[in-house]
Scaffold this motif. Sequence first.
Motif, mmCIF file in Angstrom:
data_model
loop_
_atom_site.group_PDB
_atom_site.id
_atom_site.type_symbol
_atom_site.label_atom_id
_atom_site.label_comp_id
_atom_site.label_asym_id
_atom_site.label_seq_id
_atom_site.Cartn_x
_atom_site.Cartn_y
_atom_site.Cartn_z
ATOM 1 N N TYR A 132 -10.830 19.483 -28.918
ATOM 2 C CA TYR A 132 -11.843 19.108 -27.260
ATOM 3 C C TYR A 132 -11.445 19.194 -26.612
ATOM 4 N N ARG A 133 -9.851 18.899 -26.329
ATOM 5 C CA ARG A 133 -9.295 19.275 -25.608
ATOM 6 C C ARG A 133 -8.536 19.721 -25.471
ATOM 7 N N PRO A 134 -7.687 20.678 -26.015
ATOM 8 C CA PRO A 134 -6.344 21.501 -26.103
ATOM 9 C C PRO A 134 -4.848 21.604 -24.793
ATOM 10 N N HIS A 135 -4.490 21.428 -25.064
ATOM 11 C CA HIS A 135 -2.989 21.151 -24.142
ATOM 12 C C HIS A 135 -3.068 22.284 -23.443
ATOM 13 N N ARG A 136 -2.592 22.136 -22.196
ATOM 14 C CA ARG A 136 -2.393 23.419 -21.615
ATOM 15 C C ARG A 136 -0.926 24.280 -21.552
ATOM 16 N N THR A 137 0.418 23.990 -22.317
ATOM 17 C CA THR A 137 1.241 24.348 -22.202
ATOM 18 C C THR A 137 2.289 24.411 -23.823
ATOM 19 N N LEU A 138 1.847 23.019 -24.767
ATOM 20 C CA LEU A 138 2.566 23.182 -25.772
ATOM 21 C C LEU A 138 1.344 23.605 -26.564
ATOM 22 N N PRO A 139 2.240 24.612 -27.665
ATOM 23 C CA PRO A 139 2.240 25.389 -28.550
ATOM 24 C C PRO A 139 0.754 24.313 -29.597
ATOM 25 N N PRO A 140 -1.156 25.593 -29.769
ATOM 26 C CA PRO A 140 -1.148 24.944 -30.613
ATOM 27 C C PRO A 140 -1.074 24.457 -31.753
ATOM 28 N N VAL A 141 -0.987 23.111 -32.763
ATOM 29 C CA VAL A 141 -1.228 22.582 -34.018
ATOM 30 C C VAL A 141 -2.061 23.694 -34.407
ATOM 31 N N GLY A 142 -3.264 23.018 -34.699
ATOM 32 C CA GLY A 142 -4.721 23.519 -34.968
ATOM 33 C C GLY A 142 -4.902 23.358 -36.574
ATOM 34 N N LEU A 143 -5.228 23.734 -37.471
ATOM 35 C CA LEU A 143 -5.942 22.564 -39.125
ATOM 36 C C LEU A 143 -4.844 22.684 -40.102
ATOM 37 N N VAL A 144 -4.328 21.931 -39.837
ATOM 38 C CA VAL A 144 -3.112 22.396 -41.579
ATOM 39 C C VAL A 144 -3.151 21.177 -42.614
ATOM 40 N N GLU A 145 -4.266 22.038 -43.810
ATOM 41 C CA GLU A 145 -4.214 22.100 -44.808
ATOM 42 C C GLU A 145 -3.638 21.230 -46.090
ATOM 43 N N GLY A 146 -2.036 21.510 -46.013
ATOM 44 C CA GLY A 146 -1.233 21.351 -47.134
ATOM 45 C C GLY A 146 0.453 21.805 -46.216
ATOM 46 N N PRO A 147 1.086 21.696 -48.096
ATOM 47 C CA PRO A 147 2.420 21.721 -47.630
ATOM 48 C C PRO A 147 2.512 23.296 -46.948
ATOM 49 N N GLU A 206 4.012 19.299 -35.290
ATOM 50 C CA GLU A 206 3.337 18.562 -35.361
ATOM 51 C C GLU A 206 3.492 19.323 -36.865
ATOM 52 N N ARG A 207 2.498 20.729 -37.189
ATOM 53 C CA ARG A 207 2.788 21.342 -37.544
ATOM 54 C C ARG A 207 3.603 21.378 -38.759
ATOM 55 N N THR A 208 5.140 20.881 -38.532
ATOM 56 C CA THR A 208 6.050 20.597 -39.430
ATOM 57 C C THR A 208 6.085 19.871 -40.533
ATOM 58 N N LEU A 209 5.636 18.620 -38.981
ATOM 59 C CA LEU A 209 6.249 17.288 -39.546
ATOM 60 C C LEU A 209 4.401 16.715 -40.939
ATOM 61 N N LEU A 210 3.197 16.981 -39.896
ATOM 62 C CA LEU A 210 1.600 17.046 -41.126
ATOM 63 C C LEU A 210 2.458 18.225 -42.397
ATOM 64 N N GLU A 211 2.891 19.486 -42.687
ATOM 65 C CA GLU A 211 3.414 20.214 -43.832
ATOM 66 C C GLU A 211 4.220 18.950 -44.898
ATOM 67 N N LEU A 212 5.078 18.683 -44.151
ATOM 68 C CA LEU A 212 6.570 17.506 -44.408
ATOM 69 C C LEU A 212 5.430 16.185 -45.193
ATOM 70 N N ALA A 213 4.849 16.182 -45.195
ATOM 71 C CA ALA A 213 3.877 14.456 -44.893
ATOM 72 C C ALA A 213 2.886 15.052 -46.321
ATOM 73 N N TYR A 214 2.295 16.264 -46.108
ATOM 74 C CA TYR A 214 1.673 16.803 -47.326
ATOM 75 C C TYR A 214 2.262 16.354 -48.531
ATOM 76 N N GLN A 215 3.718 17.126 -48.582
ATOM 77 C CA GLN A 215 4.647 17.585 -49.303
ATOM 78 C C GLN A 215 4.513 16.497 -50.497
ATOM 79 N N LEU A 216 5.464 15.401 -48.996
ATOM 80 C CA LEU A 216 6.038 14.461 -50.009
ATOM 81 C C LEU A 216 4.674 13.708 -50.407
ATOM 82 N N GLU A 217 3.298 13.624 -49.890
ATOM 83 C CA GLU A 217 1.700 12.695 -50.619
ATOM 84 C C GLU A 217 2.625 13.043 -51.847
#
Length: 466
Positions: free
Chosen positions: A234-249, A445-456
Amino acid sequence: MTETVHTFTDDALGDLDAVGLAAEIRSGRVGRQEVTEAAIARVEKVNPQLNAVQFACFERARTARASVGVFSGVPAFVKDNVDVAGLPTCHGSAAFVPHPARRTSAPAEQFLRQGFVLLGKSTLPEFGLTASTEYVGRPATRNPWNTDHSAGASSGGSAALVASGAVPIAHANDGGGSIRIPAAVNGLVGLKATRCRLLDQPGVRSLPVNLVNEGVVSRTVRDTAHYLAAAERYRPHRTLPPVGLVEGPGDRRLRIGLIRHDVLGRRVHPETEAVLDSAARALAGAGHDVTETRLSVDPVFVEDFKTYWALFAILMSASFAAGHGRRFRPRDLDPFTKGLAAKVRRAPLSVLPAIRRLRAGTAVYDAHFTDVDVLLTPVLSHPAPRIGEHAPDQPFDELFGKLIDYVGFTPLNNVGGGPAVSVPHGLMTGNLPGSVQLSAPRGAERTLLELAYQLEAVSPFPKITA
């Protein structure tokens, strides 16, 4: 009497998360109106016990036109500290005379544009300044896992509604732990994104130190991941690296630093530490390198954060008085807010040095990731307190001391600007869910979401229906 409260049943919502429910609606297996009515029925059933709804707008939800988005048709709530056109915004405070907002704020717009059906606004403590959604002269918001206990704060109403099954996801925001704390005590996923990743409320980025971040609380990692991806589109940040859709560990072996002491070097409650150790074993068993370490933060950080926390009370009161005129009554502020303001007035010369040191907090935060990829910490220093233990009408110094002892790990991410996520893990005494916090460098954030998927996956989240 201890009670667990939930609304999971065999209706159109079932026990689906937001992604699953949106898929059912898109497929036509359930109708959008059917889902809306089921959610309204659930809210009406659970709210008398949980006190999590500030304002309901059920008729508006029933007549709203279908909107396009990843979560089209999914019922949800917005926290009552962001403006939604046509609904009051009272910031959890009796000092406001309720009055419909003229326009929808940027963070609420970013949330609602994902297709959610808005059922109303959720509760928070006054101005979001404390860690339990409790009040003077009205019932507290209660934890659905155990109604004798706090639902956390400041996004306590959103978390209670999601944990109880009334809705699968809800808006939240975080200025010192206000997404992660209620997520932790209600058995939910709560991601505080990197500073400025998502849209902010007016004026936030002009504050001396920008602490506040927007987001959601949800029952699954995938709901949080899909929301972040949709909000980013909806509103990408101009300088932060995009996270994209994280779908699993992920498949990367991470270096994880295990921290069991807070900034002041204090160990946490034994049950909290047991949950932390269990999560560390699970992640080590999944192939990650877990090594114990310590926070490298000058203890003066705690005093500086306390000073800035108190300054927030003055800044918000002044802003609301200017913007709302006679519809804002400072005399009706609760004792804790008044106590915070008095703290600053007693020591005004402490403010500028505190701000200067807090502004250096980004570099302090970044330095923690020189030798590790992720930090694993508790979210809170002890389990959720009983209702009344953090009530705002007790002596200010007594309550402030309790809050400092409780909120030992979340503020560093707000000052440093880095992302962190609360992830449910295990159960504690009294049927209270356990939780841990994962933190990563800014933009990761991608690293965190992948790790959270794994812990789940390796340690499924506790269920309130069990």
